[in-house]
Scaffold this active site. Structure first.
Site, mmCIF file in Angstrom:
data_model
loop_
_atom_site.group_PDB
_atom_site.id
_atom_site.type_symbol
_atom_site.label_atom_id
_atom_site.label_comp_id
_atom_site.label_asym_id
_atom_site.label_seq_id
_atom_site.Cartn_x
_atom_site.Cartn_y
_atom_site.Cartn_z
ATOM 1 N N GLU A 140 0.815 -1.239 0.000
ATOM 2 C CA GLU A 140 0.000 0.000 0.000
ATOM 3 C C GLU A 140 0.838 1.274 0.000
ATOM 4 O O GLU A 140 0.594 2.189 0.810
ATOM 5 C CB GLU A 140 -0.955 0.004 1.205
ATOM 6 N N GLU B 152 -5.847 -8.197 -0.062
ATOM 7 C CA GLU B 152 -6.519 -7.780 1.181
ATOM 8 C C GLU B 152 -7.968 -7.484 0.830
ATOM 9 O O GLU B 152 -8.241 -6.590 0.020
ATOM 10 C CB GLU B 152 -5.874 -6.536 1.802
HETATM 11 O O1 AHR Z 1 -5.351 -5.430 7.239
HETATM 12 C C1 AHR Z 1 -5.192 -4.263 7.994
HETATM 13 C C2 AHR Z 1 -4.422 -3.188 7.238
HETATM 14 O O2 AHR Z 1 -5.194 -2.737 6.167
HETATM 15 C C3 AHR Z 1 -3.128 -3.603 6.606
HETATM 16 O O3 AHR Z 1 -2.051 -3.542 7.481
HETATM 17 C C4 AHR Z 1 -2.953 -2.603 5.501
HETATM 18 O O4 AHR Z 1 -2.232 -3.106 4.411
HETATM 19 C C5 AHR Z 1 -4.368 -2.184 5.153
HETATM 20 O O5 AHR Z 1 -4.522 -0.816 5.127
#
Ligand code: AHR
Length: 503
Positions: free
Chosen positions: A173, A292
């Protein structure tokens, strides 16, 4: 009451299901590692400190690949802190989650856990505060057979054979201003390309994931992907996508339509990647690593972080999931499967305690959250080839996404067993009669209808005291008339409809 229709023909295919779609994520965040998968001294801990009860639930969940060690955490992480004699490992400040990282769990422990959990490891390298050299060092430690300083260090730490880790994320990210080491697309694109080139010199068999956007709502979305891929297209195998859906505003109809947003997100990333491929005269189609995704009550996070000193493994992001959340998770899985031709990896965030299907009490038991069930059943029954279907369904209005179909589905045909499985979500607040036309698959009969219905008790959750309040139930299978089968999907429900050949 209006009926929905679905025509299923095995001649129209999207592609085979890659098991890597059933991935999960373990980050050094809150109690995901410490008190989650790892808890020395717990009655269920094995000699390494791995919790056997959590390992058993991980296997039951059907997880195929697990991303590690972050997440935002990785952008400030020194991997060397987590290897070697535990007594020599430093405590460090973790700036991402404002905690103290004790480093008693690191790469070698994670690989031991992955073997016990029967999952493929997916490693992320730090491209926030670090760069090409440290990524190469980590890869040399993990994958080089021996005869060099770092590969021999691994052997000295007890791992004689290289780990052979295939999947690697080039940072996390880095489009997000919250990320330690946040970068512009131009800065990140160049760094990711250089890191990818060097890593492939060490081990050409690795598959690399470039960071895409951390959400479809990011102001840089799409231009980030275009710029990053201009630099990296020829060196990487995947572009990542992240998406979380927040139920906090109470707009249930919009929440239940979250998959519409995920579907659009995937289509747009594919279009952007294909645009760059055309410009670069690349014929290889890039895939997405949707590494994610989940329902996440994000508006509660600040409360978790405020007013707390620097401590180890505090309870963070420990969302309790409702029956409605489980229906949404089932629908997000349907969406990933429907894009099996372009989504090659996916990871639900996260595995234990932190926005997770598995919850534990430190020193106490582990249990399944509501969202455990759609994941486990999808991983178990999504076999074979995803079929292209054209559902016809009534629509209903939502504030966030306009009019959306009340029905969302995906169908899979397993050529080996001859079985057909249909996953179907009814987003509507009334039962939905569904008429299935199984032309081309005559001779199939319905064998099972499992349903997780949220209509009667939408806010029901599983807790330590009541761990099985939200579970899927068996419903009567549909009635058959020739090639047609009529079933009823309960209000606000996620369903598995299984069909098998008559013998
Ligand atoms: O999954 C929680 C967080 O969400 C992670 O650390 C990050 O990559 C995202 O913003």
């Amino acid at each position: 009451m209006r009926t929905a229709r679905l025509t299923i023909d095995p001649a129209f295919t999207i592609g085979p299901v890659d098991r890597r779609l059933f991935g999960s994520f373990v980050e050094h965040l809150g109690r995901c590692v410490y008190g989650g998968i790892y808890e020395p001294g717990h009655p269920e801990a094995d000699p390494l400190g791995l919790r056997r009860d959590v390992l058993a639930l991980t296997r039951e969940l059907g997880v195929s690949v697990v991303r590690y060690p972050g997440g935002n955490f990785v952008s400030g992480y020194r991997w060397e802190d987590g290897v070697g004699p535990v007594g020599d490992r430093p405590h460090r400040l973790d700036l991402a989650w404002k905690t103290v990282e004790p480093n008693t769990f690191g790469l070698d422990e994670f690989l031991a856990w992955a073997t016990a959990a029967q999952v493929e490891p997916m490693m992320a390298v730090n491209l926030g505060t670090r760069g090409v050299q440290e990524a190469c060092d980590l890869l040399e430690y993990a994958n080089h057979p021996g005869g060099t300083r770092l590969s021999d260090l691994r052997r000295a730490h007890g791992a004689e054979q290289p780990y052979g880790i295939r999947l690697w994320c080039l940072g996390n990210e880095l489009d997000g201003p919250w990320q330690v080491g946040h970068k512009t697309a131009e800065e990140y694109g160049r760094l990711a390309a250089e890191t990818a080139r060097a890593m492939k010199l060490i081990d050409p068999s690795v598959s690399l994931v470039a960071c895409g956007s951390s959400g479809r709502g990011m102001p840089t979305f799409a231009s980030w992907e275009a710029t990053v891929l201009e630099h990296t297209y020829e060196h990487v195998d995947f572009i990542s996508a992240h998406s979380y859906y927040d139920p906090s505003d109470g707009d249930r109809a919009s929440l239940l339509a979250s998959a519409v947003d995920m579907d659009n997100f995937i289509t747009e990333v594919v279009a952007t990647a294909d645009h760059v491929a055309a410009r670069l005269r690349q014929t290889r189609k890039l895939k997405i690593s949707f590494d994610e995704w989940n329902v996440w009550y994000q508006s509660r996070v600040q409360g978790d972080l405020d007013g707390r000193g620097w401590v180890e493994a505090p309870a963070l992001l420990e969302d309790e999931y409702t029956a409605v959340d489980a229906v949404v998770v089932g629908d997000l899985l349907i969406t990933l499967l429907r894009h099996a031709d372009r989504v090659g990896v996916a990871a639900q965030a996260q595995l234990a305690n932190v926005i997770a299907p598995i919850r534990t009490r430190t020193g106490g038991p582990a249990w399944r959250q509501s969202i455990f069930h759609p994941f486990a059943l999808t991983a178990r029954y999504a076999r074979g080839t995803v079929l292209r279907t054209e559902p016809v369904a009534p629509t209903h209005p939502t504030k966030r996404y306009g009019d959306v179909p009340v029905l969302d589905t995906v169908a899979l045909h397993d050529e080996e067993s001859g079985e057909l499985t249909v996953f179907a979500v009814n987003r509507g607040t009334d039962d939905l009669p569904l008429d299935l036309d199984l032309r081309g698959l005559s001779g199939l009969h319905p064998v099972q209808h499992l349903s997780l219905a949220a209509g009667d008790d939408p806010e029901a959750v599983n807790t330590e005291a009541e761990p099985d309040r939200v579970t899927p139930r068996e419903l009567p299978t549909g009635t058959v008339d020739g090639d047609r089968c009529a079933v009823r999907l309960p209000a606000v429900s996620w369903n598995v409809l299984r069909f098998a050949p008559l013998h």
